[in-house]
Write a protein that holds these residues in place. Structure first.
Motif, PDB file in Angstrom:
ATOM      1  N   THR A  28     -13.566  -8.248   9.205  1.00 62.64           N
ATOM      2  CA  THR A  28     -14.065  -6.880   9.365  1.00 62.64           C
ATOM      3  C   THR A  28     -12.856  -5.967   9.518  1.00 62.64           C
ATOM      4  N   VAL A  29     -12.901  -4.812   8.898  1.00 59.18           N
ATOM      5  CA  VAL A  29     -11.797  -3.839   8.973  1.00 59.18           C
ATOM      6  C   VAL A  29     -12.316  -2.538   9.563  1.00 59.18           C
ATOM      7  N   LEU A  30     -11.606  -2.042  10.572  1.00 57.47           N
ATOM      8  CA  LEU A  30     -11.827  -0.691  11.100  1.00 57.47           C
ATOM      9  C   LEU A  30     -10.617   0.143  10.734  1.00 57.47           C
ATOM     10  N   ASP A  31     -10.823   1.216   9.972  1.00 53.24           N
ATOM     11  CA  ASP A  31      -9.699   2.033   9.498  1.00 53.24           C
ATOM     12  C   ASP A  31     -10.190   3.449   9.247  1.00 53.24           C
ATOM     13  N   ASN A  32      -9.336   4.450   9.541  1.00 53.91           N
ATOM     14  CA  ASN A  32      -9.731   5.851   9.334  1.00 53.91           C
ATOM     15  C   ASN A  32      -9.264   6.404   7.993  1.00 53.91           C
ATOM     16  N   LEU A  33      -8.615   5.552   7.179  1.00 57.80           N
ATOM     17  CA  LEU A  33      -8.136   5.959   5.844  1.00 57.80           C
ATOM     18  C   LEU A  33      -7.324   7.261   5.912  1.00 57.80           C
ATOM     19  N   SER A  34      -6.315   7.253   6.753  1.00 57.07           N
ATOM     20  CA  SER A  34      -5.471   8.435   6.973  1.00 57.07           C
ATOM     21  C   SER A  34      -4.897   8.960   5.655  1.00 57.07           C
ATOM     22  N   PRO A  35      -5.075  10.265   5.380  1.00 59.09           N
ATOM     23  CA  PRO A  35      -4.532  10.857   4.149  1.00 59.09           C
ATOM     24  C   PRO A  35      -3.011  10.705   4.035  1.00 59.09           C
ATOM     25  N   GLN A  36      -2.308  10.662   5.167  1.00 58.88           N
ATOM     26  CA  GLN A  36      -0.852  10.516   5.139  1.00 58.88           C
ATOM     27  C   GLN A  36      -0.444   9.210   4.449  1.00 58.88           C
ATOM     28  N   ILE A  37      -1.277   8.188   4.564  1.00 59.50           N
ATOM     29  CA  ILE A  37      -1.006   6.888   3.965  1.00 59.50           C
ATOM     30  C   ILE A  37      -1.763   6.704   2.650  1.00 59.50           C
ATOM     31  N   HIS A  38      -3.023   7.122   2.636  1.00 59.96           N
ATOM     32  CA  HIS A  38      -3.920   6.770   1.522  1.00 59.96           C
ATOM     33  C   HIS A  38      -4.150   7.895   0.517  1.00 59.96           C
ATOM     34  N   GLY A  39      -3.643   9.121   0.800  1.00 56.68           N
ATOM     35  CA  GLY A  39      -3.896  10.237  -0.102  1.00 56.68           C
ATOM     36  C   GLY A  39      -5.203  10.937   0.235  1.00 56.68           C
ATOM     37  N   ASP A  40      -5.542  11.930  -0.557  1.00 53.84           N
ATOM     38  CA  ASP A  40      -6.679  12.804  -0.224  1.00 53.84           C
ATOM     39  C   ASP A  40      -8.033  12.251  -0.645  1.00 53.84           C
ATOM     40  N   ASN A  41      -8.069  11.270  -1.543  1.00 53.78           N
ATOM     41  CA  ASN A  41      -9.349  10.717  -1.999  1.00 53.78           C
ATOM     42  C   ASN A  41      -9.289   9.193  -1.936  1.00 53.78           C
ATOM     43  N   PRO A  42      -9.135   8.660  -0.719  1.00 56.84           N
ATOM     44  CA  PRO A  42      -8.768   7.247  -0.573  1.00 56.84           C
ATOM     45  C   PRO A  42      -9.767   6.258  -1.161  1.00 56.84           C
ATOM     46  N   LYS A  43     -11.052   6.558  -1.058  1.00 58.20           N
ATOM     47  CA  LYS A  43     -12.045   5.579  -1.529  1.00 58.20           C
ATOM     48  C   LYS A  43     -12.047   5.438  -3.042  1.00 58.20           C
ATOM     49  N   GLU A  44     -11.432   6.389  -3.716  1.00 58.56           N
ATOM     50  CA  GLU A  44     -11.343   6.322  -5.178  1.00 58.56           C
ATOM     51  C   GLU A  44      -9.942   5.953  -5.661  1.00 58.56           C
ATOM     52  N   THR A  45      -8.919   6.347  -4.895  1.00 56.09           N
ATOM     53  CA  THR A  45      -7.563   6.243  -5.450  1.00 56.09           C
ATOM     54  C   THR A  45      -6.577   5.414  -4.622  1.00 56.09           C
ATOM     55  N   SER A  46      -6.936   5.021  -3.399  1.00 51.63           N
ATOM     56  CA  SER A  46      -5.963   4.284  -2.573  1.00 51.63           C
ATOM     57  C   SER A  46      -5.904   2.813  -2.989  1.00 51.63           C
ATOM     58  N   PRO A  47      -4.771   2.362  -3.545  1.00 55.19           N
ATOM     59  CA  PRO A  47      -4.662   0.952  -3.943  1.00 55.19           C
ATOM     60  C   PRO A  47      -4.861   0.004  -2.758  1.00 55.19           C
ATOM     61  N   LEU A  48      -4.414   0.421  -1.580  1.00 53.38           N
ATOM     62  CA  LEU A  48      -4.553  -0.429  -0.401  1.00 53.38           C
ATOM     63  C   LEU A  48      -6.025  -0.627  -0.058  1.00 53.38           C
ATOM     64  N   PHE A  49      -6.782   0.469  -0.019  1.00 51.64           N
ATOM     65  CA  PHE A  49      -8.220   0.350   0.271  1.00 51.64           C
ATOM     66  C   PHE A  49      -8.944  -0.408  -0.838  1.00 51.64           C
ATOM     67  N   LEU A  50      -8.633  -0.081  -2.075  1.00 49.96           N
ATOM     68  CA  LEU A  50      -9.333  -0.726  -3.199  1.00 49.96           C
ATOM     69  C   LEU A  50      -9.076  -2.229  -3.248  1.00 49.96           C
TER      70      LEU A  50
END
Length: 376
Positions: A28-50
């Motif tokens: 299970t992962v708890l993460d706030n998808l910080s824009p400083q790390i993941h960019g402004d549209n993380p669920k679509e463009t963050s390689p780490l999240f994807l």
């Protein structure tokens, strides 16, 4: 095991999650998808999240929220607490944010573990080499010494090497886990606090605690968007944009750069081995690499020639040297780093070559520090 990774969409967390899943654990992962790390549209463009999407039970939330913690803790057996604000320089002027996330977020977790119903048996916390402040040195007159933070007065004169009262020349040696804890930044203070709270509270309620003092972690997947932390990423973005690299001090300041796969391997040993319980471990390579070598190696690997300026500028709160003594983690957990800096760097730069060139926002971070009087 059922394992919760806070900050599990980050660089270390996502790599750890994928390896744990490969080994048969449920993550299970708890993460706030910080824009400083993941960019402004993380669920679509963050390689780490994807990279972890649909492979983990993902909870978008913050470690500063009791409700998010309660949701994330359900049925978990192990917590790997990686979620934190990172960046030595930024911590010196965003003090409240670093304290809220790193200290208060950890205290919330511990409060719920002490007072709530749960199945947690072990907590692994990401500490940092930054808690040591300056590393360990040997003086022929005094033996082992731990120099205080360097002053602006000395660095303005170009005297960047640490000094110690009553000692002549100092010899840098590896920093072991029993070395003096005297962080020189707010970030380092918050990491020390996290480590101490976890190691103090967890054993009193029958939960095993493990702290890993990570050195400078790097590798493929590292955020190329974050201008506040990660010297390899910052320099890479500058080189790829054809911009000059501004080397602080005289370029001879050094760090212990440890490859992401080695960090993941060490962390899994801490999760799976009972021998790790209630111990603190350094995680690094045991080798110091200076900043000039980093800049020149990156430029060579990319085959892009940019000016490398050794400026004499410096940041208050930075340390001069630190590299890890690995005797404890080797003897207790059998950990040995497998990647040399040159091997890891090749893997990293090969990966960067496959990525879109990010905007170079490093000067913005420097301007922020300059405005606060922290960059000279």
């Amino acid at each position: 095991m059922k394992i919760l990774i806070t900050g599990g969409a980050g660089f270390i967390g996502s790599n750890l999650a994928l390896k744990l899943i490969e080994k048969g654990h449920t993550v299970t992962v708890l993460d706030n998808l910080s824009p400083q790390i993941h960019g402004d549209n993380p669920k679509e463009t963050s390689p780490l999240f994807l990279s972890i999407k649909d492979k983990v039970n993902f909870i978008e939330g913050s470690v500063t929220s009791p409700q998010d913690w309660e949701k994330a803790l359900r049925d978990q057996e192990v917590i790997v607490h990686l979620a934190a604000e990172t960046g030595t320089g930024q911590s010196m002027y965003e003090v409240q944010k670093y304290v809220d996330v790193n200290i208060s977020g950890t205290s919330l977790m511990l409060d719920l573990l002490v007072n709530g119903n749960h199945k947690v048996k072990k907590v692994v916390v990401a500490s940092s080499r930054s808690i040591y402040g300056e590393g360990k040195y040997i003086s022929k007159e005094l033996g082992a010494v731990y120099p205080k933070h360097r002053t602006a007065e000395e660095m303005d004169k170009g005297n960047f090497e640490p000094v110690y009262p009553g000692a002549s020349q100092l010899q840098l040696v590896a920093t072991d886990e029993d070395s003096k804890i005297h962080p020189s930044s707010v970030y380092g203070i918050t990491k020390q606090n996290q480590e101490q709270m976890v190691l103090t509270v967890c054993p009193t309620i029958g939960i095993a605690a493990v702290a890993f003092r990570y050195q400078n972690v790097y590798g493929p997947g590292q955020s190329l968007k974050n201008p506040y932390t990660g010297i390899l990423s910052i320099f890479s973005t500058q080189i790829k944009n054809g911009n000059s690299i501004n080397i602080f001090e005289d370029g001879k300041e050094s760090r212990d750069f440890v490859y992401i796969d080695d960090v993941v391997a060490a962390t899994i040993l801490g999760i799976e081995k009972n021998e790790a319980d209630n111990h603190v471990f350094n995680v690094g390579t045991g080798i110091a690499t200076d900043v000039i070598t980093v800049a020149e190696s990156l430029s060579r690997n990319y085959n892009i020639d940019v000016p490398i300026n050794i400026s004499g500028n410096y940041r208050l709160g930075d340390i001069r040297h630190n590299f890890a003594d690995l005797n404890k983690i080797t003897s207790v957990l059998g950990f040995q780093p497998k990647f040399t800096f040159q091997q890891g760097l090749k893997n990293f730069t090969d990966w960067v070559n496959t990525q879109e060139i990010e905007e170079d926002r490093y000067q913005k971070s420097i301007d922020e520090m300059k405005a606060k009087g922290l960059y000279k």
